[in-house]
Design a protein around this motif. Structure first.
Motif, PDB file in Angstrom:
ATOM      1  N   TYR A  68       0.876  -1.168   0.000  1.00  0.00           N
ATOM      2  CA  TYR A  68       0.000   0.000   0.000  1.00  0.00           C
ATOM      3  C   TYR A  68       0.914   1.219   0.000  1.00  0.00           C
ATOM      4  O   TYR A  68       1.690   1.422   0.932  1.00  0.00           O
ATOM      5  N   ASP A  69       0.861   2.004  -1.071  1.00  0.00           N
ATOM      6  CA  ASP A  69       1.722   3.175  -1.210  1.00  0.00           C
ATOM      7  C   ASP A  69       0.876   4.436  -1.302  1.00  0.00           C
ATOM      8  O   ASP A  69      -0.156   4.445  -1.980  1.00  0.00           O
ATOM      9  N   LEU A  70       1.348   5.488  -0.644  1.00  0.00           N
ATOM     10  CA  LEU A  70       0.605   6.743  -0.587  1.00  0.00           C
ATOM     11  C   LEU A  70       1.548   7.931  -0.733  1.00  0.00           C
ATOM     12  O   LEU A  70       2.610   7.955  -0.115  1.00  0.00           O
ATOM     13  N   ASN A  71       1.149   8.910  -1.510  1.00  0.00           N
ATOM     14  CA  ASN A  71       1.791  10.215  -1.472  1.00  0.00           C
ATOM     15  C   ASN A  71       1.045  11.039  -0.444  1.00  0.00           C
ATOM     16  O   ASN A  71      -0.176  10.913  -0.314  1.00  0.00           O
ATOM     17  N   MET A  72       1.774  11.871   0.291  1.00  0.00           N
ATOM     18  CA  MET A  72       1.142  12.713   1.301  1.00  0.00           C
ATOM     19  C   MET A  72       1.653  14.134   1.169  1.00  0.00           C
ATOM     20  O   MET A  72       2.756  14.365   0.699  1.00  0.00           O
ATOM     21  N   GLU A  73       0.781  15.080   1.600  1.00  0.00           N
ATOM     22  CA  GLU A  73       1.186  16.475   1.603  1.00  0.00           C
ATOM     23  C   GLU A  73       0.355  17.242   2.620  1.00  0.00           C
ATOM     24  O   GLU A  73      -0.851  17.049   2.732  1.00  0.00           O
ATOM     25  N   ASN A  74       1.050  18.099   3.380  1.00  0.00           N
ATOM     26  CA  ASN A  74       0.388  19.024   4.288  1.00  0.00           C
ATOM     27  C   ASN A  74       1.192  20.319   4.336  1.00  0.00           C
ATOM     28  O   ASN A  74       2.109  20.500   3.533  1.00  0.00           O
ATOM     29  N   LYS A  75       0.864  21.201   5.244  1.00  0.00           N
ATOM     30  CA  LYS A  75       1.533  22.498   5.297  1.00  0.00           C
ATOM     31  C   LYS A  75       3.003  22.397   5.684  1.00  0.00           C
ATOM     32  O   LYS A  75       3.782  23.296   5.384  1.00  0.00           O
ATOM     33  N   LEU A  76       3.390  21.318   6.358  1.00  0.00           N
ATOM     34  CA  LEU A  76       4.764  21.173   6.833  1.00  0.00           C
ATOM     35  C   LEU A  76       5.668  20.374   5.908  1.00  0.00           C
ATOM     36  O   LEU A  76       6.877  20.573   5.901  1.00  0.00           O
ATOM     37  N   GLY A  79       5.596  13.894   0.979  1.00  0.00           N
ATOM     38  CA  GLY A  79       6.422  12.705   0.924  1.00  0.00           C
ATOM     39  C   GLY A  79       5.662  11.494   0.441  1.00  0.00           C
ATOM     40  O   GLY A  79       4.588  11.607  -0.164  1.00  0.00           O
ATOM     41  N   HIS A  80       6.234  10.334   0.729  1.00  0.00           N
ATOM     42  CA  HIS A  80       5.689   9.070   0.241  1.00  0.00           C
ATOM     43  C   HIS A  80       5.784   7.994   1.323  1.00  0.00           C
ATOM     44  O   HIS A  80       6.854   7.783   1.896  1.00  0.00           O
ATOM     45  N   TYR A  81       4.655   7.339   1.600  1.00  0.00           N
ATOM     46  CA  TYR A  81       4.595   6.194   2.509  1.00  0.00           C
ATOM     47  C   TYR A  81       4.611   4.913   1.685  1.00  0.00           C
ATOM     48  O   TYR A  81       3.917   4.817   0.671  1.00  0.00           O
ATOM     49  N   THR A  82       5.344   3.930   2.154  1.00  0.00           N
ATOM     50  CA  THR A  82       5.329   2.591   1.571  1.00  0.00           C
ATOM     51  C   THR A  82       5.044   1.603   2.690  1.00  0.00           C
ATOM     52  O   THR A  82       5.798   1.536   3.661  1.00  0.00           O
ATOM     53  N   TYR A  83       3.939   0.882   2.571  1.00  0.00           N
ATOM     54  CA  TYR A  83       3.570  -0.162   3.525  1.00  0.00           C
ATOM     55  C   TYR A  83       3.805  -1.507   2.836  1.00  0.00           C
ATOM     56  O   TYR A  83       3.312  -1.736   1.735  1.00  0.00           O
ATOM     57  N   ARG A  84       4.521  -2.416   3.494  1.00  0.00           N
ATOM     58  CA  ARG A  84       4.726  -3.770   2.988  1.00  0.00           C
ATOM     59  C   ARG A  84       4.202  -4.747   4.036  1.00  0.00           C
ATOM     60  O   ARG A  84       4.601  -4.690   5.201  1.00  0.00           O
ATOM     61  N   PHE A  85       3.328  -5.636   3.613  1.00  0.00           N
ATOM     62  CA  PHE A  85       2.698  -6.619   4.489  1.00  0.00           C
ATOM     63  C   PHE A  85       3.224  -8.010   4.140  1.00  0.00           C
ATOM     64  O   PHE A  85       3.381  -8.330   2.962  1.00  0.00           O
ATOM     65  N   SER A  86       3.443  -8.830   5.159  1.00  0.00           N
ATOM     66  CA  SER A  86       3.757 -10.239   4.921  1.00  0.00           C
ATOM     67  C   SER A  86       3.177 -11.051   6.065  1.00  0.00           C
ATOM     68  O   SER A  86       2.881 -10.516   7.142  1.00  0.00           O
ATOM     69  N   ASN A  87       3.013 -12.345   5.813  1.00  0.00           N
ATOM     70  CA  ASN A  87       2.369 -13.217   6.791  1.00  0.00           C
ATOM     71  C   ASN A  87       3.155 -14.522   6.894  1.00  0.00           C
ATOM     72  O   ASN A  87       3.566 -15.073   5.887  1.00  0.00           O
ATOM     73  N   ASP A  88       3.343 -14.979   8.120  1.00  0.00           N
ATOM     74  CA  ASP A  88       4.000 -16.258   8.344  1.00  0.00           C
ATOM     75  C   ASP A  88       3.331 -16.951   9.518  1.00  0.00           C
ATOM     76  O   ASP A  88       3.439 -16.482  10.651  1.00  0.00           O
ATOM     77  N   LYS A  89       2.600 -17.999   9.233  1.00  0.00           N
ATOM     78  CA  LYS A  89       1.936 -18.815  10.255  1.00  0.00           C
ATOM     79  C   LYS A  89       1.068 -17.994  11.196  1.00  0.00           C
ATOM     80  O   LYS A  89       1.124 -18.128  12.414  1.00  0.00           O
TER      81      LYS A  89
END
Length: 131
Positions: A68-76, A79-89
């Motif tokens: 899940y990737d997002l660009n973000m912007e506010n008054k300050l 940038g860019h968020y990168t979320y990586r998900f994984s699952n093990d047992k």
């Protein structure tokens, strides 16, 4: 530019973590969010904090239970968020990276501020998915 990387593990299925992160209409688990204004059916949204700050997000990539990737912007900053998900047992790992460029007057505080924000997000997420 400030770069923050945080990794966390959750004792629940990846689907539960994914659904909690991407469900824009259910933000009650987030301690600092007053409202989420959805602009383009999940592709663009604005988070309003309880302190009256607004941050605009645009989804740039989404792979169910993986990315899940997002660009973000506010008054300050922006940038860019990168979320990586994984699952093990049955245990879910979440890797969040944020690259942000702060306005000149906020640069000295950006790294500390962003790390604090991401840590609070992880703490709130943990409470929401592991209950």
């Amino acid at each position: 530019m400030a770069t923050i990387n945080t990794k966390a593990s959750f004792q629940c299925p990846v689907q539960k973590v994914w659904q909690t992160v991407v469900a824009l209409t259910n933000y009650s688990w987030r301690r600092n969010i007053e409202q989420v204004e959805i602009i383009k059916s999940g592709k663009k949204f604005i988070e309003h904090t309880k302190k009256g700050r607004q941050t605009t997000f645009r989804v740039t990539a989404s792979e169910t239970c993986r990315r899940y990737d997002l660009n973000m912007e506010n008054k300050l900053m922006k940038g860019h968020y990168t979320y990586r998900f994984s699952n093990d047992k049955g245990e879910t790992s979440l890797d969040i990276t944020l690259d942000a460029d702060a306005k000149w007057y906020f640069k000295p505080f950006a790294g500390f501020y962003l790390k604090k924000q991401v840590n609070a997000y992880i703490e709130d997420l943990r409470k929401a998915v592991e209950k």
